[in-house]
Design a protein around this motif. Structure first.
Motif, PDB file in Angstrom:
ATOM      1  N   ASN A   1       0.819  -1.225   0.000  1.00 44.78           N
ATOM      2  CA  ASN A   1       0.000   0.000   0.000  1.00 44.78           C
ATOM      3  C   ASN A   1       0.847   1.267   0.000  1.00 44.78           C
ATOM      4  OD1 ASN A   1       0.596  -0.996   2.739  1.00 44.78           O
ATOM      5  ND2 ASN A   1      -0.377   0.879   3.412  1.00 44.78           N
ATOM      6  N   ILE A   2       2.154   1.139   0.265  1.00 41.50           N
ATOM      7  CA  ILE A   2       3.034   2.325   0.281  1.00 41.50           C
ATOM      8  C   ILE A   2       3.830   2.375  -1.030  1.00 41.50           C
ATOM      9  CG2 ILE A   2       4.986   3.438   1.447  1.00 41.50           C
ATOM     10  CD1 ILE A   2       2.700   3.449   3.338  1.00 41.50           C
ATOM     11  N   PRO A   3       3.702   3.456  -1.784  1.00 41.93           N
ATOM     12  CA  PRO A   3       4.483   3.562  -3.022  1.00 41.93           C
ATOM     13  C   PRO A   3       5.976   3.440  -2.726  1.00 41.93           C
ATOM     14  CG  PRO A   3       2.822   5.300  -2.915  1.00 41.93           C
ATOM     15  CD  PRO A   3       2.828   4.625  -1.573  1.00 41.93           C
ATOM     16  N   GLY A   4       6.666   2.623  -3.507  1.00 40.21           N
ATOM     17  CA  GLY A   4       8.109   2.458  -3.329  1.00 40.21           C
ATOM     18  C   GLY A   4       8.487   1.329  -2.383  1.00 40.21           C
ATOM     19  N   VAL A   5       7.492   0.774  -1.687  1.00 37.17           N
ATOM     20  CA  VAL A   5       7.787  -0.360  -0.785  1.00 37.17           C
ATOM     21  C   VAL A   5       7.182  -1.631  -1.385  1.00 37.17           C
ATOM     22  CG1 VAL A   5       7.537  -1.317   1.536  1.00 37.17           C
ATOM     23  CG2 VAL A   5       7.781   1.155   1.225  1.00 37.17           C
ATOM     24  N   PHE A   6       8.033  -2.632  -1.554  1.00 38.58           N
ATOM     25  CA  PHE A   6       7.623  -3.876  -2.206  1.00 38.58           C
ATOM     26  C   PHE A   6       7.870  -5.042  -1.249  1.00 38.58           C
ATOM     27  CE2 PHE A   6       9.006  -0.648  -5.093  1.00 38.58           C
ATOM     28  CZ  PHE A   6       7.954  -0.570  -6.002  1.00 38.58           C
ATOM     29  N   VAL A   7       7.175  -6.140  -1.497  1.00 33.96           N
ATOM     30  CA  VAL A   7       7.347  -7.289  -0.600  1.00 33.96           C
ATOM     31  C   VAL A   7       7.617  -8.542  -1.423  1.00 33.96           C
ATOM     32  CG1 VAL A   7       4.843  -7.804  -0.467  1.00 33.96           C
ATOM     33  CG2 VAL A   7       6.366  -8.541   1.387  1.00 33.96           C
ATOM     34  N   ALA A   8       8.481  -9.402  -0.874  1.00 35.15           N
ATOM     35  CA  ALA A   8       8.833 -10.648  -1.561  1.00 35.15           C
ATOM     36  C   ALA A   8       8.948 -11.765  -0.523  1.00 35.15           C
ATOM     37  CB  ALA A   8      10.170 -10.475  -2.283  1.00 35.15           C
ATOM     38  N   GLY A   9       8.671 -12.985  -0.962  1.00 37.90           N
ATOM     39  CA  GLY A   9       8.906 -14.146  -0.105  1.00 37.90           C
ATOM     40  C   GLY A   9       7.823 -14.385   0.933  1.00 37.90           C
ATOM     41  N   ASP A  10       8.192 -15.122   1.964  1.00 38.47           N
ATOM     42  CA  ASP A  10       7.218 -15.617   2.942  1.00 38.47           C
ATOM     43  C   ASP A  10       6.562 -14.522   3.782  1.00 38.47           C
ATOM     44  OD1 ASP A  10       8.064 -18.001   1.974  1.00 38.47           O
ATOM     45  OD2 ASP A  10       8.537 -18.913   3.910  1.00 38.47           O
ATOM     46  N   ALA A  11       7.114 -13.324   3.784  1.00 39.36           N
ATOM     47  CA  ALA A  11       6.495 -12.233   4.551  1.00 39.36           C
ATOM     48  C   ALA A  11       5.094 -11.929   4.021  1.00 39.36           C
ATOM     49  CB  ALA A  11       7.369 -10.981   4.498  1.00 39.36           C
ATOM     50  N   ALA A  12       4.842 -12.355   2.764  1.00 40.44           N
ATOM     51  CA  ALA A  12       3.526 -12.114   2.166  1.00 40.44           C
ATOM     52  C   ALA A  12       2.868 -13.415   1.713  1.00 40.44           C
ATOM     53  CB  ALA A  12       3.662 -11.180   0.970  1.00 40.44           C
ATOM     54  N   ASP A  13       3.438 -14.552   2.083  1.00 43.94           N
ATOM     55  CA  ASP A  13       2.964 -15.816   1.496  1.00 43.94           C
ATOM     56  C   ASP A  13       2.714 -16.871   2.562  1.00 43.94           C
ATOM     57  OD1 ASP A  13       2.514 -18.133   0.073  1.00 43.94           O
ATOM     58  OD2 ASP A  13       4.599 -18.369  -0.561  1.00 43.94           O
ATOM     59  N   LYS A  14       1.430 -17.135   2.835  1.00 45.92           N
ATOM     60  CA  LYS A  14       1.159 -18.205   3.804  1.00 45.92           C
ATOM     61  C   LYS A  14       0.766 -19.502   3.103  1.00 45.92           C
ATOM     62  CE  LYS A  14      -3.557 -16.717   4.764  1.00 45.92           C
ATOM     63  NZ  LYS A  14      -4.358 -15.955   5.696  1.00 45.92           N
ATOM     64  N   ASN A  15       0.743 -19.473   1.793  1.00 45.51           N
ATOM     65  CA  ASN A  15       0.272 -20.654   1.063  1.00 45.51           C
ATOM     66  C   ASN A  15       1.369 -21.550   0.525  1.00 45.51           C
ATOM     67  OD1 ASN A  15      -2.512 -20.615   1.269  1.00 45.51           O
ATOM     68  ND2 ASN A  15      -2.633 -18.914  -0.188  1.00 45.51           N
ATOM     69  N   TYR A  16       2.399 -20.971  -0.087  1.00 44.78           N
ATOM     70  CA  TYR A  16       3.390 -21.806  -0.790  1.00 44.78           C
ATOM     71  C   TYR A  16       4.662 -22.006   0.026  1.00 44.78           C
ATOM     72  CZ  TYR A  16       0.179 -20.835  -4.584  1.00 44.78           C
ATOM     73  OH  TYR A  16      -0.951 -20.715  -5.344  1.00 44.78           O
ATOM     74  N   ARG A  17       5.244 -20.914   0.509  1.00 47.13           N
ATOM     75  CA  ARG A  17       6.400 -20.951   1.424  1.00 47.13           C
ATOM     76  C   ARG A  17       7.573 -21.791   0.901  1.00 47.13           C
ATOM     77  NH1 ARG A  17       2.731 -23.033   5.652  1.00 47.13           N
ATOM     78  NH2 ARG A  17       1.617 -21.274   6.560  1.00 47.13           N
ATOM     79  N   GLN A  18       7.832 -21.746  -0.368  1.00 46.35           N
ATOM     80  CA  GLN A  18       8.933 -22.520  -0.933  1.00 46.35           C
ATOM     81  C   GLN A  18      10.078 -21.586  -1.343  1.00 46.35           C
ATOM     82  OE1 GLN A  18       8.741 -26.070  -0.999  1.00 46.35           O
ATOM     83  NE2 GLN A  18       7.129 -25.316   0.351  1.00 46.35           N
ATOM     84  N   ALA A  19      11.295 -22.137  -1.361  1.00 45.25           N
ATOM     85  CA  ALA A  19      12.445 -21.324  -1.761  1.00 45.25           C
ATOM     86  C   ALA A  19      12.242 -20.806  -3.187  1.00 45.25           C
ATOM     87  CB  ALA A  19      13.719 -22.160  -1.676  1.00 45.25           C
ATOM     88  N   ILE A  20      11.697 -21.643  -4.034  1.00 40.98           N
ATOM     89  CA  ILE A  20      11.555 -21.247  -5.441  1.00 40.98           C
ATOM     90  C   ILE A  20      10.488 -20.161  -5.611  1.00 40.98           C
ATOM     91  CG2 ILE A  20       9.972 -23.186  -5.986  1.00 40.98           C
ATOM     92  CD1 ILE A  20      12.611 -21.728  -8.354  1.00 40.98           C
ATOM     93  N   THR A  21       9.407 -20.230  -4.824  1.00 40.84           N
ATOM     94  CA  THR A  21       8.392 -19.176  -4.935  1.00 40.84           C
ATOM     95  C   THR A  21       8.918 -17.874  -4.317  1.00 40.84           C
ATOM     96  OG1 THR A  21       7.318 -20.099  -2.974  1.00 40.84           O
ATOM     97  CG2 THR A  21       6.334 -20.638  -5.090  1.00 40.84           C
ATOM     98  N   ALA A  22       9.702 -18.015  -3.251  1.00 44.17           N
ATOM     99  CA  ALA A  22      10.300 -16.819  -2.632  1.00 44.17           C
ATOM    100  C   ALA A  22      11.252 -16.152  -3.626  1.00 44.17           C
ATOM    101  CB  ALA A  22      11.042 -17.203  -1.355  1.00 44.17           C
ATOM    102  N   ALA A  23      12.060 -16.971  -4.297  1.00 43.83           N
ATOM    103  CA  ALA A  23      12.996 -16.411  -5.286  1.00 43.83           C
ATOM    104  C   ALA A  23      12.209 -15.722  -6.408  1.00 43.83           C
ATOM    105  CB  ALA A  23      13.881 -17.522  -5.847  1.00 43.83           C
ATOM    106  N   GLY A  24      11.123 -16.345  -6.845  1.00 43.26           N
ATOM    107  CA  GLY A  24      10.311 -15.763  -7.923  1.00 43.26           C
ATOM    108  C   GLY A  24       9.745 -14.401  -7.534  1.00 43.26           C
ATOM    109  N   THR A  25       9.241 -14.297  -6.314  1.00 40.83           N
ATOM    110  CA  THR A  25       8.669 -13.006  -5.898  1.00 40.83           C
ATOM    111  C   THR A  25       9.782 -11.980  -5.612  1.00 40.83           C
ATOM    112  OG1 THR A  25       8.446 -13.843  -3.641  1.00 40.83           O
ATOM    113  CG2 THR A  25       6.475 -13.912  -5.021  1.00 40.83           C
TER     114      THR A  25
END
Ligand code: NDP
Length: 315
Positions: free
Chosen positions: A275-299
């Motif tokens: 919700n904040i311009p310029g702030v982005f999120v990646a990995g498990d901090a935003a993911d309760k479903n997949y939690r995999q290294a490969i999905t974290a790397a993708g995000t």
């Protein structure tokens, strides 16, 4: 607080697969990323033994080794990797501010949050002992279930994660015993029913885990107690899985960033934008479903690309 704040184009907070991947992309896009590693450099994967499901490693790789390689790759493109812990942020103004150990102040044009999540554990000394040895305790069935194929395993937890992981294990293991501390599941009915209808899953209600038993550094069983009858017994197994929830490491962002009730950061669907311009999120901090290294790397890749585009429009 320090007197002069350091100005950076791209601040990456956290050093799991999402943070390092974001760093590789941001560095190659000439964003001169500065990455703070946090309390557990390398993140959750440093507590994993063998990683066999990350594409590109046909023989597998240990979690710590993979993180050393990701760090080296991020360094190769001149990511400024620093040890340190971001203790506070202020995203209320036009300048995105962060403080390292409450002292050093950083002003960033873009911030990529890749602080991950931590699996919850029971906290028993024997559980922590075998977890550290990598010999039979795990908090990720998808990561480690394969090592227990045709063996007997025990899983603790009664939520959707525990049901999903128990079902996953039932396709690999000879038998799965599920320990539920109350007399009912927390999981949705459909997930609980699936577990109840799987022949090689045995569910023990009102059952508490007392101790993980082992021999020669390997798990051989779990001592449990029925909280209603007081009966104690040992369930033989070679693997003990903990599925009692995760805690996203997002506390410091709470005053500024939209999150769900547990603390998972809400991203704009299909992007890494918060919700904040310029702030982005990646990995498990935003993911309760997949939690995999490969999905974290993708995000992580998505976050760096989104940050680059944000800067391009701004500049
Ligand atoms: P939850 O918080 O939903 O469940 C945690 C479970 O662990 C509860 O059953 C709890 O027991 C149990 N537990 C906690 N502490 C202990 C302990 N010390 N000893 C024994 N048991 C303990 O976490 P989940 O990770 O399962 O799910 C998190 C969220 O993610 C939920 O909203 C869930 O719906 C969602 N999710 C959805 C999925 C899907 O739809 N495919 C898959 C996975 C997760 P008690 O019930 O007694 O409190």
């Amino acid at each position: 607080m320090s007197e002069v704040a350091e100005k950076v184009k791209c601040l990456i907070i956290g050093s799991g697969p999402s943070g390092y991947t974001a760093a590789i992309y941001a560095a190659r896009a000439n964003m001169k990323p500065v990455l703070y590693q946090g309390m557990q450099p390398g993140g959750q994967l440093t507590t994993t033994n063998e990683v066999e499901n990350f594409p590109g490693y046909p023989e597998g790789v240990t979690g710590p080794e993979m993180m050393i390689q990701l760090e080296a790759q991020a360094k190769r493109f001149n990511t400024d990797i620093r040890s340190g812990w971001v203790t506070k942020v202020d995203f209320s103004g036009t300048v995105l501010k962060a403080w390292i150990e409450d002292k050093k102040e950083i002003h960033a044009d873009t911030v990529i949050i890749s602080t991950g999540a931590s699996a919850k554990y029971l906290g028993l000394p024997s559980e922590q002992h075998y977890l550290k040895l990598g010999g039979g305790v795990s908090a990720c069935a998808v990561c480690d279930g394969f090592f227990y194929r045709n063996q007997e395993t025990v899983i603790v937890g009664a939520g959707d994660s525990a049901c999903e992981e128990a079902h996953y294990l039932s396709n690999i293991c000879k038998k799965v015993t599920m320990l539920v501390r109350r007399d009912e599941f927390r999981a949705s009915k459909i997930m609980a029913d699936r577990v109840k209808n799987t022949p090689n899953i045995e569910i023990l209600f009102n059952t508490e885990t007392e101790e993980i038993i082992g021999e020669n550094d390997l798990v051989t069983g779990v001592k449990v107690k029925n909280s209603v009858t007081g009966e104690q017994k040992i369930i033989p197994c070679t693997g003990f899985f903990v599925a009692i929830g995760h805690q996203p490491n997002t506390e410091i962002f709470k005053p500024f960033i939209d999150m769900d009730e547990v603390g998972y950061i809400k991203n704009i669907p299909g992007t890494s934008k918060t919700n904040i311009p310029g702030v982005f999120v990646a990995g498990d901090a935003a993911d309760k479903n997949y939690r995999q290294a490969i999905t974290a790397a993708g995000t992580g890749c998505m976050a760096a690309l989104d940050a680059e585009r944000y800067l391009a429009i701004k500049e």
